[in-house]
Design a protein around this motif. Structure first.
Motif, PDB file in Angstrom:
ATOM      1  N   ALA A 148     -32.001  43.395   8.437  1.00 37.00           N
ATOM      2  CA  ALA A 148     -31.164  44.266   9.265  1.00 37.00           C
ATOM      3  C   ALA A 148     -29.741  44.282   8.737  1.00 37.00           C
ATOM      4  N   ARG A 149     -29.596  44.342   7.444  1.00 38.47           N
ATOM      5  CA  ARG A 149     -28.255  44.328   6.853  1.00 38.47           C
ATOM      6  C   ARG A 149     -27.444  45.559   7.234  1.00 38.47           C
ATOM      7  N   ILE A 161     -25.160  38.559   9.872  1.00 37.53           N
ATOM      8  CA  ILE A 161     -26.473  39.156  10.079  1.00 37.53           C
ATOM      9  C   ILE A 161     -27.453  38.442   9.154  1.00 37.53           C
ATOM     10  N   ALA A 190     -27.078  37.626  16.348  1.00 35.96           N
ATOM     11  CA  ALA A 190     -26.141  37.043  15.384  1.00 35.96           C
ATOM     12  C   ALA A 190     -24.767  37.696  15.520  1.00 35.96           C
ATOM     13  N   GLN A 191     -24.731  39.016  15.608  1.00 37.85           N
ATOM     14  CA  GLN A 191     -23.462  39.728  15.720  1.00 37.85           C
ATOM     15  C   GLN A 191     -22.728  39.333  16.993  1.00 37.85           C
ATOM     16  N   ALA A 238     -30.483  40.495  14.513  1.00 39.03           N
ATOM     17  CA  ALA A 238     -29.185  40.992  14.048  1.00 39.03           C
ATOM     18  C   ALA A 238     -28.210  41.135  15.215  1.00 39.03           C
ATOM     19  N   GLN A 239     -28.693  41.674  16.335  1.00 36.27           N
ATOM     20  CA  GLN A 239     -27.855  41.799  17.527  1.00 36.27           C
ATOM     21  C   GLN A 239     -27.348  40.442  17.999  1.00 36.27           C
ATOM     22  N   THR A 289     -36.509  41.857  14.097  1.00 37.00           N
ATOM     23  CA  THR A 289     -35.454  41.836  13.090  1.00 37.00           C
ATOM     24  C   THR A 289     -34.160  42.404  13.660  1.00 37.00           C
ATOM     25  N   TYR A 290     -34.276  43.502  14.395  1.00 39.67           N
ATOM     26  CA  TYR A 290     -33.101  44.123  14.993  1.00 39.67           C
ATOM     27  C   TYR A 290     -32.481  43.215  16.058  1.00 39.67           C
ATOM     28  N   TYR A 322     -27.184  46.852  10.217  1.00 39.90           N
ATOM     29  CA  TYR A 322     -26.973  46.848  11.671  1.00 39.90           C
ATOM     30  C   TYR A 322     -25.615  47.455  12.012  1.00 39.90           C
TER      31      TYR A 322
END
Length: 98
Positions: free
Chosen positions: A63-64, A53, A46-47, A43-44, A39-40, A66
């Motif tokens: 991971a909202r 995210i 996507a960012q 998020a990484q 999940t983390y 993040y």
């Protein structure tokens, strides 16, 4: 499936520290840790790609919360069955404790 929490120590590039708390359903504590890491990473990725995210997964993990610039120490992470000590709902989001 049980509801788990994964507590991961973290440190910012500025030297601040805290704990990232992930929650969601998993078959066991090892699976909970793997899902929190996945999940983390999502998020990484996507960012870094300039995308939003990802939202909450069907199993509750998200991971909202993040925060770029923070390093998570996955080797020091702990997993346990979720204990609602603060009155937080089962939202499946990353929460940061200071």
């Amino acid at each position: 499936m049980a509801y788990y929490e994964v507590n991961v120590p973290m440190r910012s590039v500025a030297g601040d520290s805290g704990i990232h708390v992930f929650t969601g359903t998993a078959a066991d504590s090892g699976a909970a840790l793997r899902i929190a890491q996945q999940t983390y990473r999502a998020a990484q990725e996507a960012q870094h790609a300039g995308r939003a995210i990802p939202g909450k997964r069907p199993d509750g993990w998200a991971a909202r919360g993040y925060r770029p610039g923070w390093q998570l120490d996955w080797r020091a992470a702990t997993t346990a069955l979720w204990r609602d000590m603060h009155g937080w709902p089962r939202g499946g989001a990353i929460r940061t404790a200071w």
